[in-house]
Design a protein around this motif. Sequence first.
Motif, PDB file in Angstrom:
ATOM      1  N   ALA A 360      16.778  56.683 -50.117  1.00 52.12           N
ATOM      2  CA  ALA A 360      16.457  57.101 -48.753  1.00 52.12           C
ATOM      3  C   ALA A 360      15.841  55.916 -48.013  1.00 52.12           C
ATOM      4  N   LEU A 361      16.697  55.139 -47.358  1.00 50.45           N
ATOM      5  CA  LEU A 361      16.255  53.912 -46.685  1.00 50.45           C
ATOM      6  C   LEU A 361      15.806  54.212 -45.266  1.00 50.45           C
ATOM      7  N   ASN A 362      14.687  53.616 -44.869  1.00 49.18           N
ATOM      8  CA  ASN A 362      14.232  53.722 -43.481  1.00 49.18           C
ATOM      9  C   ASN A 362      13.698  52.376 -43.015  1.00 49.18           C
ATOM     10  N   THR A 363      13.362  52.269 -41.750  1.00 50.68           N
ATOM     11  CA  THR A 363      12.995  50.965 -41.193  1.00 50.68           C
ATOM     12  C   THR A 363      11.680  50.434 -41.736  1.00 50.68           C
ATOM     13  N   LYS A 364      10.800  51.302 -42.182  1.00 56.02           N
ATOM     14  CA  LYS A 364       9.545  50.843 -42.779  1.00 56.02           C
ATOM     15  C   LYS A 364       9.683  50.560 -44.268  1.00 56.02           C
ATOM     16  N   MET A 365      10.756  51.071 -44.875  1.00 51.28           N
ATOM     17  CA  MET A 365      11.004  50.937 -46.317  1.00 51.28           C
ATOM     18  C   MET A 365       9.857  51.517 -47.133  1.00 51.28           C
ATOM     19  N   THR A 366       9.330  52.646 -46.669  1.00 50.73           N
ATOM     20  CA  THR A 366       8.225  53.284 -47.373  1.00 50.73           C
ATOM     21  C   THR A 366       8.216  54.775 -47.080  1.00 50.73           C
ATOM     22  N   LEU A 367       7.417  55.514 -47.833  1.00 53.02           N
ATOM     23  CA  LEU A 367       7.366  56.957 -47.663  1.00 53.02           C
ATOM     24  C   LEU A 367       6.801  57.321 -46.298  1.00 53.02           C
ATOM     25  N   HIS A 368       7.216  58.481 -45.812  1.00 53.88           N
ATOM     26  CA  HIS A 368       6.655  59.003 -44.574  1.00 53.88           C
ATOM     27  C   HIS A 368       6.765  60.522 -44.604  1.00 53.88           C
ATOM     28  N   PHE A 369       6.189  61.158 -43.597  1.00 57.69           N
ATOM     29  CA  PHE A 369       6.153  62.616 -43.530  1.00 57.69           C
ATOM     30  C   PHE A 369       6.700  63.065 -42.181  1.00 57.69           C
ATOM     31  N   GLN A 370       7.424  64.178 -42.191  1.00 63.33           N
ATOM     32  CA  GLN A 370       7.892  64.792 -40.951  1.00 63.33           C
ATOM     33  C   GLN A 370       7.477  66.254 -40.952  1.00 63.33           C
ATOM     34  N   HIS A 371       7.170  66.759 -39.755  1.00 62.79           N
ATOM     35  CA  HIS A 371       6.596  68.096 -39.608  1.00 62.79           C
ATOM     36  C   HIS A 371       7.593  69.042 -38.945  1.00 62.79           C
ATOM     37  N   PHE A 372       7.652  70.283 -39.445  1.00 63.36           N
ATOM     38  CA  PHE A 372       8.517  71.315 -38.892  1.00 63.36           C
ATOM     39  C   PHE A 372       7.738  72.629 -38.825  1.00 63.36           C
ATOM     40  N   HIS A 373       8.134  73.484 -37.905  1.00 62.17           N
ATOM     41  CA  HIS A 373       7.562  74.827 -37.788  1.00 62.17           C
ATOM     42  C   HIS A 373       6.031  74.781 -37.741  1.00 62.17           C
ATOM     43  N   SER A 374       5.525  74.021 -36.764  1.00 63.57           N
ATOM     44  CA  SER A 374       4.062  73.915 -36.553  1.00 63.57           C
ATOM     45  C   SER A 374       3.350  73.442 -37.809  1.00 63.57           C
TER      46      SER A 374
END
Length: 465
Positions: A360-374
Motif C-alpha cells: 500500500a504505497l502512498n506519498t508519505k511512504m508511511t502508515l496513516h489513518f482515515q476516518h469514516f462515519h463520524s
Amino acid sequence: MLDHINRALGDTKFTSYWLDDPSAPDVEESLNAHIATDLLIVGSGFTGLWSAVQAKEQSPGRDVIVIEANTAAIGASGRPGAILSPSLMHGMENTERLFPGEMAELERLGKENMDQFRQTIEKYRIDCDVEWTGELIVAVDEQGVSDLEDEYRLYTQHGHDVCLLNHENVLEEINSPLFIKGLWSKQRAGSINPAKMAWGLKRVAKQLGVIFYENTPMISSIASGDAVRVRTPKGSVTANKVILATNAFTKHQKKISTRVAAIRDRIVMTEPLTPKQLSSLGWKNRQGIFDTRSQLNYMRLTKDNRILFGGRLGYFYGNNTDPEFDKSATPYVRLVEALYQTFPAINGIKISHAWSGPIALNTKMTLHFQHFHSSKMIYAGGYSGFGVTASRFAARMALAIVDDRDIPERKLSFTQTKPGWIPPEPFRWMGIKLTFYALNTYKTKGGWRDAWLYLLDKLGFPLKP
C-alpha cells in the motif's frame, strides 16, 4: 544467461513460500446471519490480527469480531520478506524527512513497539521461526556510501547499537562482489516466518475470545444510529466501532484508494543451500539485508537455509491486487538475474517459489489513518512495505482513535495528517509505469529521468536521485 535463468524457474511454484504450508489453520465459517458486536475488524492480516489481540488484552470482556474476505494472512501479511525493523515510518531517513521535530519520540515508540512485539511472541509462545540477528544495509555504489554515512549519523544519534562496516568488514559478514560498505544495526531487528506469525496471532486472538468469519468480504458500510452497519454477501454486522485493516485492498472505499496505490513487490525463494554453498556466502550472523538502490533488493535466510531475494516492483491497472501475470515466470527473470549477480557462488541454484504481494504505497511512504462515519470507522494502513512490525503500532493507535482515548501519541503529526492525493486511472498507471522506468534507467541514461524523479520528490514522493 537467459536459458540458465529459465531452467532455474522451470519447476517453480508461483505462490508464496510462506503460505505453501500444510500447517495452515483450518478455514473459518463464513457469516450467514445478521449480528451485532462492539468492535468489528475488517481484515485478518497483521493490522487486523494485532487489533484483535490488543483489543482483548485491553478489555477482556469486549465483544470483538473479525471478518476476512479470504483467509488469514492471504494478502500482504503472508507474502513479505519479513525482515523486522524497529522503524515506524519507513526508515530513519524518511522519519527525519517527514517529522524532524518528533523524530526522537517516534524512535522511542519504535523501540518500545519492537520490544512489545517480541514480548508477545514469547508470552504466547508463537512459533514463527524468529531470529534476532539484526539488519544490514549495504551500499552498492558511491552514492550508497554517502547514504550509509547519513544513516549512521541518525542511528547513533538516536541510541541504536550500530556499526559502520568498511569493504573488508562487510565481506566478512556477507560475501558479494556488489557490496562495498555496510551498516549493521544489531539490536531490535531480525526476521520471522510471517505466515506462522499471523497464524499464531490468530490462535491467540481466538483463545482470548475473538470470533472470526472467513470468506466474508465487506460489501458496504452505512451509519446506523450510533453504530455502523457493514454488509457482507450473506449477512451483516452492526458494530459500535469498526477498524478497516485492509491496507492495499481499497476497492470498497474510494476515499482510501485516492491516497493509496497497490504496488506489487516481487520475491523469489531458492531451494535450500547446501552446507558448502552456505559457507561460500559467509552470512554467519544471518542478518536481513537491504541495499541502497532506489529500486532496492533485499535478502534473508530462512530457517531451512533458503535465500529469499526480493525487489522489482510492478503496478497493474486499477489497483489490481491479484494479477495473473505475476503467476508466471516472466516477471521474475530479472530478479533471478540480480540474485545471481549478487551471489555468484550460487549461480544456477533453482527457484522453488516466486510470488508477489501488494504494497500500500502512498506519498508519505508511511502508515496513516482515515476516518469514516463520524470516526466510528477508522482505516489504518499504507505502510509502503514496512508493515510487519509497524502494523502492531498502527493497530494500537487505531484502537485509541476509534475508542477516543486521550493518549499522548494521538497528538503527534502523523496521526493528524494524510498522504497526498494520487491521480486516478489512467493517469495513475501511466505515472507509475513512467516512474519505474525512470528508476531503472536514470543512472545510465539521465536526462528527463532525473527531472521526473526530482519533480516527484517535490510532490512528496522521496525519489530524488
